[in-house]
Design a protein around this motif. Structure first.
Motif, PDB file in Angstrom:
ATOM      1  N   GLY A 185      42.973  43.592  39.911  1.00  0.00           N
ATOM      2  CA  GLY A 185      42.560  44.976  40.132  1.00  0.00           C
ATOM      3  C   GLY A 185      41.488  45.426  39.158  1.00  0.00           C
ATOM      4  N   SER A 188      38.182  43.227  39.141  1.00  0.00           N
ATOM      5  CA  SER A 188      37.305  43.416  40.299  1.00  0.00           C
ATOM      6  C   SER A 188      36.529  44.731  40.181  1.00  0.00           C
ATOM      7  N   TYR A 189      37.149  45.763  39.571  1.00  0.00           N
ATOM      8  CA  TYR A 189      36.396  47.010  39.347  1.00  0.00           C
ATOM      9  C   TYR A 189      35.341  46.823  38.254  1.00  0.00           C
ATOM     10  N   ASN A 214      46.726  42.699  46.928  1.00  0.00           N
ATOM     11  CA  ASN A 214      45.482  42.854  46.163  1.00  0.00           C
ATOM     12  C   ASN A 214      44.547  43.877  46.811  1.00  0.00           C
ATOM     13  N   SER A 218      42.009  47.023  44.678  1.00  0.00           N
ATOM     14  CA  SER A 218      40.667  46.485  44.509  1.00  0.00           C
ATOM     15  C   SER A 218      39.665  47.432  45.157  1.00  0.00           C
ATOM     16  N   LYS A 233      39.959  34.765  45.198  1.00  0.00           N
ATOM     17  CA  LYS A 233      39.468  36.082  44.784  1.00  0.00           C
ATOM     18  C   LYS A 233      38.007  36.049  44.363  1.00  0.00           C
ATOM     19  N   ASN A 351      43.410  51.076  37.782  1.00  0.00           N
ATOM     20  CA  ASN A 351      42.546  49.903  37.602  1.00  0.00           C
ATOM     21  C   ASN A 351      41.090  50.334  37.421  1.00  0.00           C
TER      22      ASN A 351
END
Length: 394
Positions: A185, A188-189, A214, A218, A233, A351
């Protein structure tokens, strides 16, 4: 990209075809060779500099009627300044070697429909005293402009920085080589934010597959077909963000003691993993090697039928006294099995905020944002909405 943009934009192409010295530098339009009179009546030539508002790979309606200028204040034949277009005076570095000296403002009732109208109207005003003296002296020089463009890390022009005229500040990010460890999380940000900056390279590590839970922590919205395919991912993220940034490299593996030395040469490492037994040797290596790192952490639990929790960003830099990890800001125990974060509860906003705090701190360290505190450890607590800074610079 410069010549391609001019060829695809009717207004820019018309300026060039009529003999104007047209150049595009990173979403800035430069039209050089514009004649004007200085206060002593001498003929000089200056450069108009305009923001460029784009729709993909061609221009659209100008975002502002204001235009910048490299040169002195244009004057009339009697030496008095042309006051009617005067806007702001003062040097400003817009990046890419462009330093403007002033700006002009001339707003038609309905604005300018395109950049041809905008540029030629300003030339008409600025050059009028010169052409009245000698009609052969114009901005249409038919001079060949040599392209100075270098390949951008972006597939399309960053018009956001140019519209805000912060290109010089954004240039501070260009030499950065970024590593993101963990594509969950928060990781990915972090990628989502970093991919929108002009950093030289972005590398991301993870060997997990993108599963249904996920999708709920995300950025973006995964399709049911993506979930059925269960992609790795990092492969999925690189496929998405490479549409924008050219230099994103996937490492479809977990880090281990053998791979840790491979982080030599990175300017910043975002540590977005939970497993303390993996994190400990990594942090120790980064601190020994003097590599800047940003470790993110999150703890969430149920209290009184609602969620409480804390977000943490710990920053290690070579110039900060004792190693941060010795101050026990980072937990090196493997994640508590009862931590509700691991039960995949939907907390995408946490996240995103954890990633935001880390990326903002990195940008402070690079000098993009101003930093008067110099904190190396930040905690955000959800229920009382407080930010707390520790380990500040002396």
């Amino acid at each position: 990209m410069s010549q391609e943009l001019i060829n695809r934009s009717g207004d820019l192409k018309k300026l060039r075809d009529e003999g104007h010295e047209v150049e595009v530098r990173d979403a800035k339009l430069l039209v050089s060779g514009v004649p004007y009179l200085d206060r002593d009546g001498e003929i000089r030539r200056g450069t108009l500099v305009s923001e460029l508002t784009l729709a993909a790979d061609s221009t659209t309606t100008p975002g502002t009627h204001v235009i910048n200028f490299i040169g002195e204040q244009p004057c009339r034949k009697d030496g008095t300044e042309i006051e009617s277009i005067k806007h702001q005076v003062g040097d400003q570095n817009l990046g890419d070697g462009v330093v403007i000296n002033r700006s002009f403002s001339n707003k038609p009732p309905n604005g300018y429909a395109n950049y041809y109208e905008k540029v030629t109207r300003y030339i008409e005003i600025i050059s009028a005293p010169v052409t009245s003296m000698n009609p052969d002296i114009t901005a249409r020089t038919y001079k060949v402009i040599e392209s100075k463009e270098t390949e951008s890390v972006f597939h399309y022009v960053d018009t956001n920085s140019s519209r805000a005229e912060i290109g010089r500040i954004a240039e501070k990010l260009k030499s950065e080589k970024i590593a993101i460890i963990g594509a969950g999380g928060t990781g990915s940000y972090v990628l989502d934010f970093i991919a929108k900056t002009p950093v030289a390279e972005i590398h991301i590590w993870d060997a997990d597959r993108f599963l249904q839970h996920n999708a709920f922590r995300s950025p973006g919205a995964a399709s049911i077909d993506e979930l059925r395919q269960q992609p790795l991912k990092v492969a999925r993220l690189v496929a998405i963000y490479s549409r924008m940034h050219r230099n994103i490299i996937a490492h479809e593996e977990f880090i281990d003691p053998d791979s840790i030395p491979s982080f030599e040469g990175f300017t910043a490492v975002f540590v977005c993993i939970d497993k303390g037994s993996v994190k400990k040797p990594l942090i120790e290596y980064l601190e020994t090697a003097g590599i800047t790192y940003l470790d993110v952490g999150m703890g969430v639990e149920i209290a009184d039928d609602s969620l409480i929790g804390t977000l943490r960003v710990t920053t290690g830099t070579s110039d900060f006294g004792a190693p941060i990890h010795e101050r026990r800001r980072i937990t090196f125990h493997d994640t508590d099995d009862e931590d509700i974060y691991d039960s995949n509860i939907q907390i995408a906003e946490l996240n995103a905020m954890n990633a935001s705090l880390a990326v903002i701190k990195w940008k402070k360290f690079v000098g993009f944002f101003n930093d008067v505190v110099g904190e190396h450890n930040t905690l955000y607590t959800i229920n009382d909405n407080l930010l707390h800074n520790d380990d500040v610079d002396d």
